[in-house]
Design a protein around this motif. Structure first.
Motif, PDB file in Angstrom:
ATOM      1  N   GLU A  40       0.703  -1.279  -0.089  1.00 58.12           N
ATOM      2  CA  GLU A  40      -0.115   0.124   0.079  1.00 58.12           C
ATOM      3  C   GLU A  40       0.682   1.212  -0.081  1.00 58.12           C
ATOM      4  OE1 GLU A  40      -4.163  -1.535   2.102  1.00 58.12           O
ATOM      5  OE2 GLU A  40      -2.629  -0.255   3.099  1.00 58.12           O
ATOM      6  N   PRO A  41       0.352   2.453  -0.309  1.00 55.09           N
ATOM      7  CA  PRO A  41       1.043   3.677  -0.256  1.00 55.09           C
ATOM      8  C   PRO A  41       1.911   3.845   1.179  1.00 55.09           C
ATOM      9  CG  PRO A  41      -0.879   4.201  -1.228  1.00 55.09           C
ATOM     10  CD  PRO A  41      -1.035   2.534  -0.602  1.00 55.09           C
ATOM     11  N   GLY A  42       3.238   4.046   0.930  1.00 57.85           N
ATOM     12  CA  GLY A  42       4.129   4.003   2.218  1.00 57.85           C
ATOM     13  C   GLY A  42       4.794   2.825   2.407  1.00 57.85           C
ATOM     14  N   PHE A  43       4.528   1.656   1.919  1.00 53.56           N
ATOM     15  CA  PHE A  43       4.961   0.460   2.176  1.00 53.56           C
ATOM     16  C   PHE A  43       5.635  -0.515   1.001  1.00 53.56           C
ATOM     17  CE2 PHE A  43       1.581   1.481   5.061  1.00 53.56           C
ATOM     18  CZ  PHE A  43       2.361   1.354   6.503  1.00 53.56           C
ATOM     19  N   GLY A  44       6.700  -1.130   1.093  1.00 55.47           N
ATOM     20  CA  GLY A  44       7.485  -1.727   0.160  1.00 55.47           C
ATOM     21  C   GLY A  44       6.854  -3.060   0.048  1.00 55.47           C
ATOM     22  N   PRO A  45       7.450  -4.067  -1.026  1.00 54.38           N
ATOM     23  CA  PRO A  45       6.879  -5.174  -1.352  1.00 54.38           C
ATOM     24  C   PRO A  45       6.396  -5.897  -0.369  1.00 54.38           C
ATOM     25  CG  PRO A  45       9.212  -4.714  -2.337  1.00 54.38           C
ATOM     26  CD  PRO A  45       8.816  -3.779  -1.444  1.00 54.38           C
ATOM     27  N   THR A  46       5.119  -6.632  -0.632  1.00 54.70           N
ATOM     28  CA  THR A  46       4.586  -7.298   0.570  1.00 54.70           C
ATOM     29  C   THR A  46       4.097  -8.698   0.217  1.00 54.70           C
ATOM     30  OG1 THR A  46       3.664  -4.900   1.253  1.00 54.70           O
ATOM     31  CG2 THR A  46       2.293  -7.141   2.052  1.00 54.70           C
ATOM     32  N   TYR A  47       4.385  -9.739   0.927  1.00 59.80           N
ATOM     33  CA  TYR A  47       4.287 -10.866   0.991  1.00 59.80           C
ATOM     34  C   TYR A  47       2.787 -11.466   1.471  1.00 59.80           C
ATOM     35  CZ  TYR A  47       4.525 -16.078   0.212  1.00 59.80           C
ATOM     36  OH  TYR A  47       4.149 -17.244  -0.020  1.00 59.80           O
ATOM     37  N   LEU A  48       1.618 -11.959   0.610  1.00 61.59           N
ATOM     38  CA  LEU A  48       0.636 -12.289   0.994  1.00 61.59           C
ATOM     39  C   LEU A  48       0.515 -13.719   1.439  1.00 61.59           C
ATOM     40  CD1 LEU A  48      -1.835 -10.376  -1.627  1.00 61.59           C
ATOM     41  CD2 LEU A  48      -0.747  -9.683   0.694  1.00 61.59           C
ATOM     42  N   PHE A  49      -0.437 -13.842   2.380  1.00 60.66           N
ATOM     43  CA  PHE A  49      -0.422 -15.219   3.025  1.00 60.66           C
ATOM     44  C   PHE A  49      -1.912 -15.210   3.880  1.00 60.66           C
ATOM     45  CE2 PHE A  49       1.867 -13.231   6.415  1.00 60.66           C
ATOM     46  CZ  PHE A  49       1.222 -13.662   7.398  1.00 60.66           C
ATOM     47  N   THR A  50      -2.175 -16.618   4.242  1.00 60.97           N
ATOM     48  CA  THR A  50      -3.471 -16.743   4.941  1.00 60.97           C
ATOM     49  C   THR A  50      -3.154 -17.739   6.153  1.00 60.97           C
ATOM     50  OG1 THR A  50      -4.070 -18.618   3.907  1.00 60.97           O
ATOM     51  CG2 THR A  50      -4.914 -16.483   2.847  1.00 60.97           C
ATOM     52  N   ASP A  51      -3.904 -17.456   7.064  1.00 59.94           N
ATOM     53  CA  ASP A  51      -3.863 -18.460   8.390  1.00 59.94           C
ATOM     54  C   ASP A  51      -4.814 -19.644   7.912  1.00 59.94           C
ATOM     55  OD1 ASP A  51      -6.569 -17.666   8.645  1.00 59.94           O
ATOM     56  OD2 ASP A  51      -6.161 -16.230  10.305  1.00 59.94           O
ATOM     57  N   PRO A  52      -4.694 -20.470   9.041  1.00 64.69           N
ATOM     58  CA  PRO A  52      -5.532 -21.847   8.622  1.00 64.69           C
ATOM     59  C   PRO A  52      -6.955 -21.504   8.529  1.00 64.69           C
ATOM     60  CG  PRO A  52      -3.930 -22.331  10.217  1.00 64.69           C
ATOM     61  CD  PRO A  52      -3.727 -20.688   9.982  1.00 64.69           C
ATOM     62  N   ASP A  53      -7.456 -20.270   8.869  1.00 64.07           N
ATOM     63  CA  ASP A  53      -9.053 -19.928   8.961  1.00 64.07           C
ATOM     64  C   ASP A  53      -9.422 -19.204   7.683  1.00 64.07           C
ATOM     65  OD1 ASP A  53     -11.760 -18.858  10.422  1.00 64.07           O
ATOM     66  OD2 ASP A  53     -10.938 -20.583  11.003  1.00 64.07           O
ATOM     67  N   GLY A  54      -8.281 -18.827   6.804  1.00 65.90           N
ATOM     68  CA  GLY A  54      -8.342 -17.967   5.617  1.00 65.90           C
ATOM     69  C   GLY A  54      -8.562 -16.596   5.723  1.00 65.90           C
ATOM     70  N   HIS A  55      -8.227 -15.889   7.128  1.00 63.82           N
ATOM     71  CA  HIS A  55      -7.969 -14.685   7.061  1.00 63.82           C
ATOM     72  C   HIS A  55      -6.619 -14.278   6.222  1.00 63.82           C
ATOM     73  CE1 HIS A  55     -10.239 -15.538  10.839  1.00 63.82           C
ATOM     74  NE2 HIS A  55     -10.842 -14.524  10.531  1.00 63.82           N
ATOM     75  N   GLU A  56      -6.572 -13.150   5.485  1.00 67.89           N
ATOM     76  CA  GLU A  56      -5.508 -12.925   4.726  1.00 67.89           C
ATOM     77  C   GLU A  56      -4.443 -11.707   5.434  1.00 67.89           C
ATOM     78  OE1 GLU A  56      -5.759 -12.606   0.575  1.00 67.89           O
ATOM     79  OE2 GLU A  56      -5.095 -10.474   0.516  1.00 67.89           O
ATOM     80  N   PHE A  57      -3.248 -12.148   5.417  1.00 69.23           N
ATOM     81  CA  PHE A  57      -2.085 -11.041   5.858  1.00 69.23           C
ATOM     82  C   PHE A  57      -1.156 -10.714   4.879  1.00 69.23           C
ATOM     83  CE2 PHE A  57      -3.713 -13.642   9.469  1.00 69.23           C
ATOM     84  CZ  PHE A  57      -3.134 -12.883  10.727  1.00 69.23           C
ATOM     85  N   GLY A  58      -0.551  -9.756   5.242  1.00 71.85           N
ATOM     86  CA  GLY A  58       0.532  -9.018   4.309  1.00 71.85           C
ATOM     87  C   GLY A  58       1.629  -8.715   5.161  1.00 71.85           C
ATOM     88  N   LEU A  59       3.027  -9.294   4.748  1.00 77.72           N
ATOM     89  CA  LEU A  59       4.188  -9.302   5.618  1.00 77.72           C
ATOM     90  C   LEU A  59       5.123  -8.618   4.782  1.00 77.72           C
ATOM     91  CD1 LEU A  59       5.770 -10.040   8.189  1.00 77.72           C
ATOM     92  CD2 LEU A  59       6.419 -12.182   6.727  1.00 77.72           C
ATOM     93  N   TYR A  60       5.653  -7.387   5.430  1.00 80.09           N
ATOM     94  CA  TYR A  60       6.443  -6.479   4.669  1.00 80.09           C
ATOM     95  C   TYR A  60       7.767  -6.186   5.605  1.00 80.09           C
ATOM     96  CZ  TYR A  60       4.479  -2.839   6.941  1.00 80.09           C
ATOM     97  OH  TYR A  60       4.232  -2.165   8.383  1.00 80.09           O
ATOM     98  N   TYR A  61       8.626  -5.362   5.012  1.00 82.50           N
ATOM     99  CA  TYR A  61       9.786  -4.773   5.857  1.00 82.50           C
ATOM    100  C   TYR A  61       9.989  -3.257   5.545  1.00 82.50           C
ATOM    101  CZ  TYR A  61      14.255  -3.007   7.525  1.00 82.50           C
ATOM    102  OH  TYR A  61      15.022  -2.298   8.297  1.00 82.50           O
ATOM    103  N   GLU A  62      10.133  -2.749   4.178  1.00 83.99           N
ATOM    104  CA  GLU A  62      10.213  -1.666   3.870  1.00 83.99           C
ATOM    105  C   GLU A  62       8.935  -0.423   4.125  1.00 83.99           C
ATOM    106  OE1 GLU A  62      11.498  -1.338  -0.218  1.00 83.99           O
ATOM    107  OE2 GLU A  62      12.934  -3.006   0.014  1.00 83.99           O
ATOM    108  N   ALA A  63       9.223   0.434   4.806  1.00 85.52           N
ATOM    109  CA  ALA A  63       8.361   1.430   5.401  1.00 85.52           C
ATOM    110  C   ALA A  63       8.611   2.694   5.306  1.00 85.52           C
ATOM    111  CB  ALA A  63       7.875   1.068   6.587  1.00 85.52           C
ATOM    112  N   GLU A  64       7.774   3.604   4.792  1.00 86.43           N
ATOM    113  CA  GLU A  64       8.068   5.004   4.805  1.00 86.43           C
ATOM    114  C   GLU A  64       7.699   5.697   6.015  1.00 86.43           C
ATOM    115  OE1 GLU A  64       5.407   8.549   2.829  1.00 86.43           O
ATOM    116  OE2 GLU A  64       6.114   7.072   1.315  1.00 86.43           O
ATOM    117  N   TRP A  65       8.301   6.420   6.884  1.00 86.16           N
ATOM    118  CA  TRP A  65       8.097   7.004   7.941  1.00 86.16           C
ATOM    119  C   TRP A  65       7.162   8.202   7.568  1.00 86.16           C
ATOM    120  CZ3 TRP A  65      10.681   6.688  13.052  1.00 86.16           C
ATOM    121  CH2 TRP A  65      11.302   5.426  13.350  1.00 86.16           C
TER     122      TRP A  65
END
Length: 328
Positions: A99-124
């Protein structure tokens, strides 16, 4: 089990709402968040002491719910290590632009199907002169209206089998389980996990409708109990529905107030106080059915809607079958 603290913290969430304009007004007038951007059916909002670009994304949708929960990795190396662990258990979706202000994001789901995004690069967060704080160690000036919410505190998902989601967070992401509800049958009905020294970041409680992928609530932290008491009067004046509270949870000892935003999502205002998990060998606390039947810390009984209301509704969830809610 994954190494601890490779996930730096719960970062931001994307919330669905069928009443975008009203939900934005709730977030600004009641929660005290500030709009920092918009694009199409997306509005980005910032809590006054969040160091990142934004705290909450509201997205217009046919129903309420949570589209995605974002976590920040502790480093680029930690990000790729956790991605490898997620892929090893088959829960990965793949990389996407942040999303705006955030770098490459890896998408995944928990066993229940909720979606997560994991990233490191972030704009302060860069504030303009109109909201520049006097204290240079603060992200933005203290808001003059609303609660105001200082930061995102935690997310409480509804889950078909909380223990499966708990184990995924622990094994793949390095979370620690701090407290649980264990029924007389041995079933785990609720789990509280943390990535940090906070007492909890992610909660899973059993969905009594037996559904997957729903939201119980997201929570914003206020500075003090007084702020939450004040929020009750602000809610009264602004016509915000108070579901329950103010009161003190027995589990995690959080002082709380629960309200509904106009789109139908439950929002908690909380003052976690000074409870931190500093012990690396924390002894997990399990609560029994008998103990939970006593209600909250000071005797308030848990109201029925707390066990039945979640977003989306069962009917709305059924209508989503076969569609990608996060991208539709």
């Amino acid at each position: 089990m994954a190494p601890r603290h490779e996930i730096a913290h719960l970062a931001h969430v994307q919330l669905l709402t069928p009443k975008l304009d009203e939900s934005v007004r709730f977030c600004t007038d009641f929660l005290g968040l500030r709009v920092v951007g918009a694009a199409g059916d997306l509005v980005y909002l910032h809590a006054w002491d969040d160091y990142q670009h934004h705290t909450l994304t509201l997205r217009a949708h046919r129903h309420a719910g949570i589209a995605r929960t974002y976590l920040r990795a502790a480093s680029s190396e930690a990000l790729h290590q956790r991605v490898a662990a997620i892929e090893a258990v088959g829960r990965g979706i793949g990389w996407t632009d942040g999303e705006p202000g955030f770098g490459p994001t890896y998408l995944f789901t928990d066993p229940d199907g909720h979606e997560f995004g994991l990233y490191y690069e972030a704009e302060w967060f860069e504030c303009g002169p109109d909201i520049r704080p006097s204290l240079k160690n603060q992200a933005a000036a203290y808001p003059s209206g609303g609660v105001p919410a200082r930061r995102l505190d935690h997310v409480n998902f509804l889950g078909k089998t909380p223990v499966d989601n708990r184990d995924f967070l622990v094994d793949a992401l390095g979370a620690m389980t701090t407290e649980q509800i264990v029924l007389d049958s041995g079933t785990v009905a609720g789990t509280w996990t943390t990535f940090t020294n906070k007492s909890y970041d992610i909660v899973y409680t059993k969905d009594n409708l037996g559904k997957s992928g729903r939201l119980h609530h997201i929570a914003f932290a206020a500075d003090s109990r007084h702020d939450i008491l004040r929020a009750c009067d602000v809610a009264l004046d602004q016509g915000v529905f108070i579901e329950t509270g103010p009161h003190k949870h027995a589990i995690q000892q959080t002082f709380f107030l629960y309200v509904y935003e106009p789109g139908g999502n439950r929002i908690e205002l909380c003052n976690p106080g000074a409870r931190l998990i500093l012990a690396p060998d924390w002894k997990q606390v399990d609560w029994t059915e008998t103990e939970r039947a006593k209600g909250q810390a000071w005797g308030l009984k848990t109201i029925e809607s707390f066990h039945t209301h979640g977003t989306p509704t069962a009917e709305e969830l059924a209508s989503d079958a076969g569609t990608d809610v996060a991208n539709c």
